[in-house]
Design a protein around this motif. Structure first.
Motif, PDB file in Angstrom:
ATOM      1  N   ASP A 118       0.819  -1.214   0.000  1.00 48.74           N
ATOM      2  CA  ASP A 118       0.000   0.000   0.000  1.00 48.74           C
ATOM      3  C   ASP A 118       0.851   1.262   0.000  1.00 48.74           C
ATOM      4  OD1 ASP A 118      -2.617  -1.248   0.030  1.00 48.74           O
ATOM      5  OD2 ASP A 118      -2.155  -1.851   2.085  1.00 48.74           O
ATOM      6  N   ALA A 119       1.822   1.323   0.878  1.00 49.09           N
ATOM      7  CA  ALA A 119       2.630   2.541   1.013  1.00 49.09           C
ATOM      8  C   ALA A 119       3.641   2.717  -0.114  1.00 49.09           C
ATOM      9  CB  ALA A 119       3.355   2.529   2.358  1.00 49.09           C
ATOM     10  N   ASP A 120       4.145   1.621  -0.692  1.00 51.59           N
ATOM     11  CA  ASP A 120       5.237   1.703  -1.669  1.00 51.59           C
ATOM     12  C   ASP A 120       4.808   1.522  -3.120  1.00 51.59           C
ATOM     13  OD1 ASP A 120       7.138   2.058   0.399  1.00 51.59           O
ATOM     14  OD2 ASP A 120       7.254  -0.115   0.696  1.00 51.59           O
ATOM     15  N   ALA A 121       3.527   1.256  -3.363  1.00 52.15           N
ATOM     16  CA  ALA A 121       3.074   0.966  -4.735  1.00 52.15           C
ATOM     17  C   ALA A 121       3.300   2.132  -5.688  1.00 52.15           C
ATOM     18  CB  ALA A 121       1.604   0.557  -4.739  1.00 52.15           C
ATOM     19  N   GLN A 122       3.039   3.348  -5.240  1.00 54.22           N
ATOM     20  CA  GLN A 122       3.211   4.517  -6.116  1.00 54.22           C
ATOM     21  C   GLN A 122       4.664   4.629  -6.569  1.00 54.22           C
ATOM     22  OE1 GLN A 122       0.519   6.703  -6.991  1.00 54.22           O
ATOM     23  NE2 GLN A 122       1.990   7.318  -8.542  1.00 54.22           N
ATOM     24  N   LEU A 123       5.587   4.456  -5.624  1.00 50.75           N
ATOM     25  CA  LEU A 123       7.012   4.516  -5.957  1.00 50.75           C
ATOM     26  C   LEU A 123       7.381   3.418  -6.949  1.00 50.75           C
ATOM     27  CD1 LEU A 123       9.962   5.508  -5.429  1.00 50.75           C
ATOM     28  CD2 LEU A 123      10.048   3.762  -3.635  1.00 50.75           C
ATOM     29  N   LEU A 124       7.009   2.179  -6.641  1.00 53.36           N
ATOM     30  CA  LEU A 124       7.365   1.076  -7.532  1.00 53.36           C
ATOM     31  C   LEU A 124       6.707   1.248  -8.900  1.00 53.36           C
ATOM     32  CD1 LEU A 124       8.904  -1.516  -7.995  1.00 53.36           C
ATOM     33  CD2 LEU A 124       6.959  -2.770  -7.022  1.00 53.36           C
ATOM     34  N   HIS A 125       5.486   1.721  -8.925  1.00 50.36           N
ATOM     35  CA  HIS A 125       4.804   1.980 -10.201  1.00 50.36           C
ATOM     36  C   HIS A 125       5.619   2.942 -11.062  1.00 50.36           C
ATOM     37  CE1 HIS A 125       1.877   4.096 -12.822  1.00 50.36           C
ATOM     38  NE2 HIS A 125       1.447   2.859 -13.013  1.00 50.36           N
ATOM     39  N   SER A 126       6.212   3.949 -10.428  1.00 49.60           N
ATOM     40  CA  SER A 126       7.012   4.926 -11.186  1.00 49.60           C
ATOM     41  C   SER A 126       8.279   4.297 -11.760  1.00 49.60           C
ATOM     42  CB  SER A 126       7.364   6.133 -10.306  1.00 49.60           C
ATOM     43  OG  SER A 126       8.361   5.820  -9.355  1.00 49.60           O
ATOM     44  N   TRP A 127       8.714   3.174 -11.207  1.00 47.46           N
ATOM     45  CA  TRP A 127       9.870   2.462 -11.752  1.00 47.46           C
ATOM     46  C   TRP A 127       9.457   1.488 -12.848  1.00 47.46           C
ATOM     47  CZ3 TRP A 127      12.690   0.406  -6.733  1.00 47.46           C
ATOM     48  CH2 TRP A 127      13.069   1.500  -5.920  1.00 47.46           C
ATOM     49  N   VAL A 128       8.471   0.639 -12.560  1.00 47.31           N
ATOM     50  CA  VAL A 128       8.153  -0.488 -13.455  1.00 47.31           C
ATOM     51  C   VAL A 128       7.493  -0.076 -14.758  1.00 47.31           C
ATOM     52  CG1 VAL A 128       8.027  -2.149 -11.561  1.00 47.31           C
ATOM     53  CG2 VAL A 128       5.913  -1.053 -12.380  1.00 47.31           C
ATOM     54  N   THR A 129       7.001   1.151 -14.839  1.00 50.67           N
ATOM     55  CA  THR A 129       6.337   1.594 -16.073  1.00 50.67           C
ATOM     56  C   THR A 129       7.268   2.394 -16.975  1.00 50.67           C
ATOM     57  OG1 THR A 129       5.449   3.505 -14.852  1.00 50.67           O
ATOM     58  CG2 THR A 129       4.023   1.554 -15.056  1.00 50.67           C
ATOM     59  N   ARG A 130       8.517   2.519 -16.613  1.00 49.37           N
ATOM     60  CA  ARG A 130       9.488   3.221 -17.460  1.00 49.37           C
ATOM     61  C   ARG A 130      10.070   2.251 -18.491  1.00 49.37           C
ATOM     62  NH1 ARG A 130      12.692   7.834 -14.215  1.00 49.37           N
ATOM     63  NH2 ARG A 130      11.049   8.346 -12.722  1.00 49.37           N
ATOM     64  N   PRO A 131      10.530   2.779 -19.618  1.00 50.94           N
ATOM     65  CA  PRO A 131      11.074   1.903 -20.667  1.00 50.94           C
ATOM     66  C   PRO A 131      12.208   0.993 -20.196  1.00 50.94           C
ATOM     67  CG  PRO A 131      10.675   4.088 -21.553  1.00 50.94           C
ATOM     68  CD  PRO A 131      10.428   4.178 -20.062  1.00 50.94           C
ATOM     69  N   TYR A 132      13.085   1.483 -19.312  1.00 45.93           N
ATOM     70  CA  TYR A 132      14.219   0.659 -18.895  1.00 45.93           C
ATOM     71  C   TYR A 132      13.769  -0.614 -18.174  1.00 45.93           C
ATOM     72  CZ  TYR A 132      14.227   1.331 -13.803  1.00 45.93           C
ATOM     73  OH  TYR A 132      13.914   1.282 -12.468  1.00 45.93           O
ATOM     74  N   ALA A 133      12.537  -0.614 -17.625  1.00 45.51           N
ATOM     75  CA  ALA A 133      12.031  -1.761 -16.858  1.00 45.51           C
ATOM     76  C   ALA A 133      11.126  -2.659 -17.695  1.00 45.51           C
ATOM     77  CB  ALA A 133      11.295  -1.263 -15.615  1.00 45.51           C
ATOM     78  N   ALA A 134      11.244  -2.595 -19.005  1.00 47.89           N
ATOM     79  CA  ALA A 134      10.359  -3.376 -19.890  1.00 47.89           C
ATOM     80  C   ALA A 134      10.370  -4.866 -19.547  1.00 47.89           C
ATOM     81  CB  ALA A 134      10.757  -3.172 -21.344  1.00 47.89           C
ATOM     82  N   PHE A 135      11.517  -5.409 -19.166  1.00 46.87           N
ATOM     83  CA  PHE A 135      11.595  -6.841 -18.873  1.00 46.87           C
ATOM     84  C   PHE A 135      10.920  -7.211 -17.548  1.00 46.87           C
ATOM     85  CE2 PHE A 135      15.337  -6.481 -21.786  1.00 46.87           C
ATOM     86  CZ  PHE A 135      14.818  -7.272 -22.802  1.00 46.87           C
TER      87      PHE A 135
END
Length: 192
Positions: free
Chosen positions: A11-28
């Motif tokens: 709940d607390a960290d989803a926004q942060l992780l979302h900002s990482w996993v939706t970037r092009p570098y995290a495609a895999f």
């Protein structure tokens, strides 16, 4: 570098992780089109599974990477290879850089993660299954002692199954002339 770990809070960290996993570098990572709620749901499931666990890695208190540890016998790897006692699976996602490039940073993160996993007495071998097309991670894995065992078909990707024994990791670390990285963890991981 001084890395520490804490439990990932869906709940607390989803926004942060979302900002990482939706970037092009995290495609895999496979979450390019995920919503914040998708991240909450996925990581709530992971954290409550009893065999898969996510930790947030901190660099001087600032979130810097996400690591997951899991028991291969309860994962998509079950039936893909002969799981041995002492096997633990690992996923790693480093945060997007916040400043200028820091050569060797990702290797230092990976070394810290492997240190944490091999600090568990029952862990003898770390298992990874990155996308077969992710050549950058294959190079890093080899540098830290992983040996490829061949490609396997998983539900979401064609993966390169690789293993790193405790001995291979320590030999790779010695070859890199690494110095020990101090870390602390106050979060229980997957039980072996």
């Amino acid at each position: 570098m001084s890395f520490t770990f804490r439990c990932f809070d869906p709940d607390a960290d989803a926004q942060l992780l979302h900002s990482w996993v939706t970037r092009p570098y995290a495609a895999f990572w496979g979450m390019q089109c995920a919503s914040v709620q998708d991240v909450v749901q996925e990581y709530s499931k992971i954290q409550s599974s009893g065999h898969h666990h996510a930790l947030l890695g901190l660099d001087a208190g600032v979130p810097a990477f996400l690591m997951e540890e899991y028991l291969p016998a309860f994962s998509a790897l079950a039936g893909q290879y002969a799981v041995q006692p002492g096997d633990i699976g690992m996923h790693l996602l480093v945060a997007p850089p916040a400043g200028p490039p820091r050569p060797g940073y990702t290797a230092a993160v990976m070394e810290t993660v492997l240190d944490r996993l091999f600090a568990k007495d029952k862990v003898e071998r770390v298992v990874v299954e990155p996308d077969a097309r992710n050549h950058k991670i294959h190079v890093l894995n080899a540098r830290l002692g992983f040996q490829p065992a061949g490609e396997i078909a998983l539900p979401d990707k064609q993966a390169l199954l690789s293993f790193c024994t405790r001995e291979a990791f320590h030999a790779a670390r010695a070859a890199l002339h690494s110095s020990p990285i101090h870390l602390s963890a106050n979060c229980q991981g997957a039980s072996l």
